[in-house]
Design a protein around this motif. Structure first.
Motif, PDB file in Angstrom:
ATOM      1  N   ASP A 162     -45.658 -10.381  54.371  1.00  0.00           N
ATOM      2  CA  ASP A 162     -46.262  -9.157  53.838  1.00  0.00           C
ATOM      3  C   ASP A 162     -46.040  -9.044  52.334  1.00  0.00           C
ATOM      4  N   ARG A 241     -42.808  -7.999  50.261  1.00  0.00           N
ATOM      5  CA  ARG A 241     -42.088  -6.752  50.541  1.00  0.00           C
ATOM      6  C   ARG A 241     -40.597  -7.014  50.761  1.00  0.00           C
ATOM      7  N   LYS A 261     -53.990  -1.876  51.719  1.00  0.00           N
ATOM      8  CA  LYS A 261     -53.112  -2.936  52.204  1.00  0.00           C
ATOM      9  C   LYS A 261     -53.461  -4.237  51.501  1.00  0.00           C
ATOM     10  N   PRO A 264     -51.452 -10.436  53.307  1.00  0.00           N
ATOM     11  CA  PRO A 264     -50.207 -11.216  53.301  1.00  0.00           C
ATOM     12  C   PRO A 264     -50.431 -12.608  52.727  1.00  0.00           C
ATOM     13  N   ASP A 297     -40.829  -8.618  57.964  1.00  0.00           N
ATOM     14  CA  ASP A 297     -41.864  -8.791  56.950  1.00  0.00           C
ATOM     15  C   ASP A 297     -42.530 -10.165  57.014  1.00  0.00           C
ATOM     16  N   HIS A 299     -44.417 -12.952  59.635  1.00  0.00           N
ATOM     17  CA  HIS A 299     -45.094 -13.015  60.921  1.00  0.00           C
ATOM     18  C   HIS A 299     -45.455 -14.464  61.234  1.00  0.00           C
TER      19      HIS A 299
END
Length: 311
Positions: A162, A241, A261, A264, A297, A299
């Motif tokens: 992120d 982040r 947003k 990522p 943060d 994935h």
């Protein structure tokens, strides 16, 4: 002479475009690397470099040497990898390149833990904010985020991290907090490495990723300089982040335009050849996957599993 080593350093000089830059990258002196190339020229009976004020470039004979030297490097990686598979050993040396961002986001901790659990494994970790050539520079593994551009070696995306836009609150007090994207044109974007954004940021709106223009006001090639520029109110930046969580918590930084947003960034592992992911590299990747599972943060890709899937 160390023929493969000399050829490897010759390729690096060609890649850098100068003897001095090649010497810095290899970690040896310029006279020493010049002597290596002179030795190769004597061995092949051909001039391999053309020198000018603009730097160096290969001669026609040098282009031939570059072609076959690259193939020799790849063959060497395959040879070592296949021998390693036969032994299935975790002992030996693992040469790893990672960015400062990735070092701070778990790679360094993984390396420390592996040193405790696998004492026969010697890890050479180089933290550098540049895109290394894993083939020409003889790395076993590189771990990178973002767009890698054109790179030799095998690239595997294993996760997404992120990212958010952040700035010093004092900078926003002075220049204003944006309410619509057009307001961003009044703020200076701090670019991490030249050309990474191409003047646009990937923004997710209504579940669709779109490229939004930004005004680049400052560019730095290390994350520490970007953080320093943020602290000195030079502008705003896109950051992982996880890397700025404490800065946000204590008020040193503030999220910019939180209703948008930011897409990522991908996390990649890069290794020299399809057959050169040795047991040592796989051991580190598996440990990194376990580390990422504990970070909210980061994935992991659904298709990524340990050991068998990466290879």
């Amino acid at each position: 002479m160390d023929h493969l080593g000399f050829l490897s350093n010759y390729l690096i000089v060609i890649d850098e475009g100068s003897l001095s830059a090649g010497a810095r990258r290899t970690g040896i002196s310029q006279p020493a690397i010049s002597q290596q190339i002179a030795t190769l020229e004597e061995y092949y009976g051909q001039k391999l470099l053309e020198r000018s004020k603009a730097g160096v470039r290969p001669t026609k004979a040098g282009q031939v040497v570059c072609k076959y030297a690259t193939q020799m490097q790849e063959a060497q990686h395959e040879l070592l990898a296949e021998l390693d598979i036969l032994g299935n050993s975790t002992s030996g040396t693992l040469t790893l390149s990672t960015s400062l961002v990735m070092a701070e986001l778990g790679v360094a901790d993984v390396v420390y833990n592996l040193r405790h659990t696998t004492p026969d494994l010697n890890i050479v970790m180089r933290v550098e904010d540049r895109l290394v050539d894993v083939v020409r520079e003889n790395y076993d593994l590189a771990i990178r985020t973002g767009n890698l551009g054109n790179t030799d070696g095998i690239v595997r995306k294993i996760a997404m991290i992120d990212t958010i836009l952040v700035a010093n609150p004092a900078y926003l007090d002075t220049h204003g907090r944006p309410h619509i994207w057009d307001d961003m044109s009044k703020l200076d974007f701090i670019e991490y490495s030249v050309g990474r954004s191409n003047g646009y940021l990937p923004v997710i709106k209504d579940n669709i990723e779109i490229e939004m223009p930004v005004r680049i006001g400052f560019t730095a090639n290390t994350v520490n300089v970007v953080l320093s520029a943020l602290a000195n109110s030079v502008g705003y930046a896109r950051m992982p982040r996880a890397l700025v969580r404490e800065h946000l918590k204590d008020g040193r930084l503030e999220e910019v335009f939180p209703k948008y947003k930011i897409a990522p960034k991908p996390i990649h592992v890069v290794y020299p050849h399809r057959h050169s992911l040795n047991r040592r590299s796989q051991l580190l990747i598996d440990a990194l996957i376990d580390e990422f599972k504990t970070n909210n943060d980061v994935h992991l890709l659904h298709s990524i599993k340990k050991t068998e899937t990466i290879a």
